[in-house]
Design a protein around this motif. Structure first.
Motif, PDB file in Angstrom:
ATOM      1  N   ALA A  24      34.803-122.969 -14.096  1.00 12.79           N
ATOM      2  CA  ALA A  24      33.377-123.300 -14.319  1.00 12.79           C
ATOM      3  C   ALA A  24      32.518-121.900 -13.685  1.00 12.79           C
ATOM      4  CB  ALA A  24      33.111-124.476 -13.714  1.00 12.79           C
ATOM      5  N   MET A  25      31.588-122.092 -14.096  1.00 13.82           N
ATOM      6  CA  MET A  25      30.471-121.034 -13.699  1.00 13.82           C
ATOM      7  C   MET A  25      29.257-121.715 -13.247  1.00 13.82           C
ATOM      8  SD  MET A  25      28.623-117.665 -15.409  1.00 13.82           S
ATOM      9  CE  MET A  25      30.148-116.733 -15.421  1.00 13.82           C
ATOM     10  N   GLU A  26      28.920-121.594 -11.881  1.00 15.37           N
ATOM     11  CA  GLU A  26      27.509-122.113 -11.418  1.00 15.37           C
ATOM     12  C   GLU A  26      26.414-120.954 -11.480  1.00 15.37           C
ATOM     13  OE1 GLU A  26      26.768-125.299 -10.447  1.00 15.37           O
ATOM     14  OE2 GLU A  26      28.632-126.059 -10.301  1.00 15.37           O
ATOM     15  N   ILE A  27      25.473-121.545 -12.243  1.00 18.72           N
ATOM     16  CA  ILE A  27      24.282-120.491 -11.992  1.00 18.72           C
ATOM     17  C   ILE A  27      22.952-120.768 -11.606  1.00 18.72           C
ATOM     18  CG2 ILE A  27      22.730-118.993 -13.773  1.00 18.72           C
ATOM     19  CD1 ILE A  27      24.780-119.324 -16.034  1.00 18.72           C
ATOM     20  N   GLU A  28      22.422-120.221 -10.548  1.00 18.78           N
ATOM     21  CA  GLU A  28      21.481-120.501  -9.874  1.00 18.78           C
ATOM     22  C   GLU A  28      20.343-119.611 -10.037  1.00 18.78           C
ATOM     23  OE1 GLU A  28      22.389-120.505  -5.831  1.00 18.78           O
ATOM     24  OE2 GLU A  28      24.172-122.133  -6.181  1.00 18.78           O
ATOM     25  N   HIS A  29      19.070-120.295  -9.867  1.00 18.53           N
ATOM     26  CA  HIS A  29      17.855-119.315 -10.094  1.00 18.53           C
ATOM     27  C   HIS A  29      16.733-119.869  -9.110  1.00 18.53           C
ATOM     28  CE1 HIS A  29      15.149-121.688 -12.614  1.00 18.53           C
ATOM     29  NE2 HIS A  29      16.165-122.804 -12.789  1.00 18.53           N
ATOM     30  N   TYR A  30      15.673-119.234  -9.018  1.00 14.38           N
ATOM     31  CA  TYR A  30      14.310-119.760  -8.403  1.00 14.38           C
ATOM     32  C   TYR A  30      13.351-120.175  -9.692  1.00 14.38           C
ATOM     33  CZ  TYR A  30      15.956-118.249  -3.990  1.00 14.38           C
ATOM     34  OH  TYR A  30      16.899-117.841  -2.972  1.00 14.38           O
ATOM     35  N   PRO A  31      13.350-121.493  -9.603  1.00 10.94           N
ATOM     36  CA  PRO A  31      12.205-121.994 -10.661  1.00 10.94           C
ATOM     37  C   PRO A  31      10.849-121.341 -10.461  1.00 10.94           C
ATOM     38  CG  PRO A  31      13.456-123.829 -10.035  1.00 10.94           C
ATOM     39  CD  PRO A  31      13.758-122.503  -9.072  1.00 10.94           C
ATOM     40  N   GLY A  32      10.214-120.974 -11.468  1.00  8.69           N
ATOM     41  CA  GLY A  32       8.861-120.028 -11.495  1.00  8.69           C
ATOM     42  C   GLY A  32       9.148-118.754 -11.377  1.00  8.69           C
ATOM     43  N   MET A  33       9.871-118.009 -10.472  1.00  6.84           N
ATOM     44  CA  MET A  33      10.099-116.731 -10.259  1.00  6.84           C
ATOM     45  C   MET A  33      11.036-116.363 -11.434  1.00  6.84           C
ATOM     46  SD  MET A  33      12.227-114.598  -7.459  1.00  6.84           S
ATOM     47  CE  MET A  33      13.825-114.454  -7.944  1.00  6.84           C
ATOM     48  N   GLU A  41      11.414-117.628 -14.692  1.00  7.21           N
ATOM     49  CA  GLU A  41      10.455-117.454 -15.820  1.00  7.21           C
ATOM     50  C   GLU A  41       9.486-116.423 -15.948  1.00  7.21           C
ATOM     51  OE1 GLU A  41      11.929-121.891 -15.032  1.00  7.21           O
ATOM     52  OE2 GLU A  41      11.118-120.271 -14.021  1.00  7.21           O
ATOM     53  N   LYS A  42       8.839-116.128 -14.790  1.00  9.94           N
ATOM     54  CA  LYS A  42       7.899-115.223 -14.652  1.00  9.94           C
ATOM     55  C   LYS A  42       8.489-113.753 -14.973  1.00  9.94           C
ATOM     56  CE  LYS A  42       4.331-113.252 -11.684  1.00  9.94           C
ATOM     57  NZ  LYS A  42       3.692-113.209 -10.406  1.00  9.94           N
ATOM     58  N   ALA A  43       9.612-113.656 -14.379  1.00  5.16           N
ATOM     59  CA  ALA A  43      10.457-112.228 -14.939  1.00  5.16           C
ATOM     60  C   ALA A  43      10.748-112.218 -16.326  1.00  5.16           C
ATOM     61  CB  ALA A  43      11.663-112.085 -13.635  1.00  5.16           C
ATOM     62  N   LEU A  44      11.302-113.161 -16.717  1.00  6.39           N
ATOM     63  CA  LEU A  44      11.904-113.188 -18.157  1.00  6.39           C
ATOM     64  C   LEU A  44      10.579-113.023 -18.965  1.00  6.39           C
ATOM     65  CD1 LEU A  44      14.504-116.012 -18.164  1.00  6.39           C
ATOM     66  CD2 LEU A  44      14.703-113.403 -17.772  1.00  6.39           C
ATOM     67  N   ALA A  45       9.459-113.436 -18.813  1.00  5.55           N
ATOM     68  CA  ALA A  45       8.161-113.635 -19.708  1.00  5.55           C
ATOM     69  C   ALA A  45       7.764-112.138 -19.478  1.00  5.55           C
ATOM     70  CB  ALA A  45       7.321-114.334 -19.257  1.00  5.55           C
ATOM     71  N   LYS A  46       8.135-111.471 -18.463  1.00  5.24           N
ATOM     72  CA  LYS A  46       7.416-109.924 -18.307  1.00  5.24           C
ATOM     73  C   LYS A  46       8.246-109.147 -18.921  1.00  5.24           C
ATOM     74  CE  LYS A  46       6.580-106.326 -14.838  1.00  5.24           C
ATOM     75  NZ  LYS A  46       6.664-105.967 -13.454  1.00  5.24           N
ATOM     76  N   ILE A  47       9.570-109.134 -19.125  1.00  8.59           N
ATOM     77  CA  ILE A  47      10.368-108.344 -19.785  1.00  8.59           C
ATOM     78  C   ILE A  47      10.337-108.526 -21.126  1.00  8.59           C
ATOM     79  CG2 ILE A  47      12.518-109.349 -19.578  1.00  8.59           C
ATOM     80  CD1 ILE A  47      12.094-105.861 -19.345  1.00  8.59           C
TER      81      ILE A  47
END
Length: 145
Positions: A44-53, A55-61
């Motif tokens: 398995a692969m576990e993917i982590e992220h910081y909610p809010g940060m 989405e903001k980074a993806l929206a910018k790109i």
């Protein structure tokens, strides 16, 4: 223009149908979906992220891609949580007046997602778990943009 970060699986066919529905203002639609790959023993692969940060980074790109290639529509989906080999991990779709714009914008988005999107990946297999390090080839791909 849509950016989604989600734990739930998605249906590529349904996403593409919704993305293209009713569009008559484009000459090209390009899509790519990434799959969790088992290079030998991946459980398995576990993917982590910081909610809010994240989405903001993806929206910018995504906004940069829209501006650079005059996209009529774009879609970025990236999953987080526990994913097993064979599961869809991400999807990019772009729509533009011409195919070159749609292809280039999609590649730009995919390269960014692979190298700069704020996700952390940990692979688990028979030998235990380890964090996935950045690859030089992925970093090199960004230089063309």
């Amino acid at each position: 223009m849509v950016v989604r970060v989600q734990a739930e699986p998605f249906d590529v066919g349904a996403e593409l149908a919704a993305f293209a529905a009713g569009r008559q203002d484009v000459g090209a639609e390009v899509s790519f979906s990434g799959v969790v790959r088992d290079d030998g023993g991946l459980a398995a692969m576990e993917i982590e992220h910081y909610p809010g940060m994240t989405e903001k980074a993806l929206a910018k790109i995504e906004a940069e891609a829209v501006a650079r290639w005059d996209l009529k529509a774009s879609l970025v989906i990236h999953r987080y949580g526990r994913l097993e080999p064979g599961e869809k991990i991400m999807m990019v779709a772009t729509a533009a007046g011409h195919r070159a714009e749609a292809f280039e914008a999609a590649q730009f988005l995919m390269d960014y997602l692979k190298s700069r999107a704020p996700f952390w990946k940990k692979e688990t297999g028979a030998d235990g778990a380890s964090w996935v390090a950045a690859k030089d080839a992925d970093e090199d791909a960004l230089e063309r943009w």
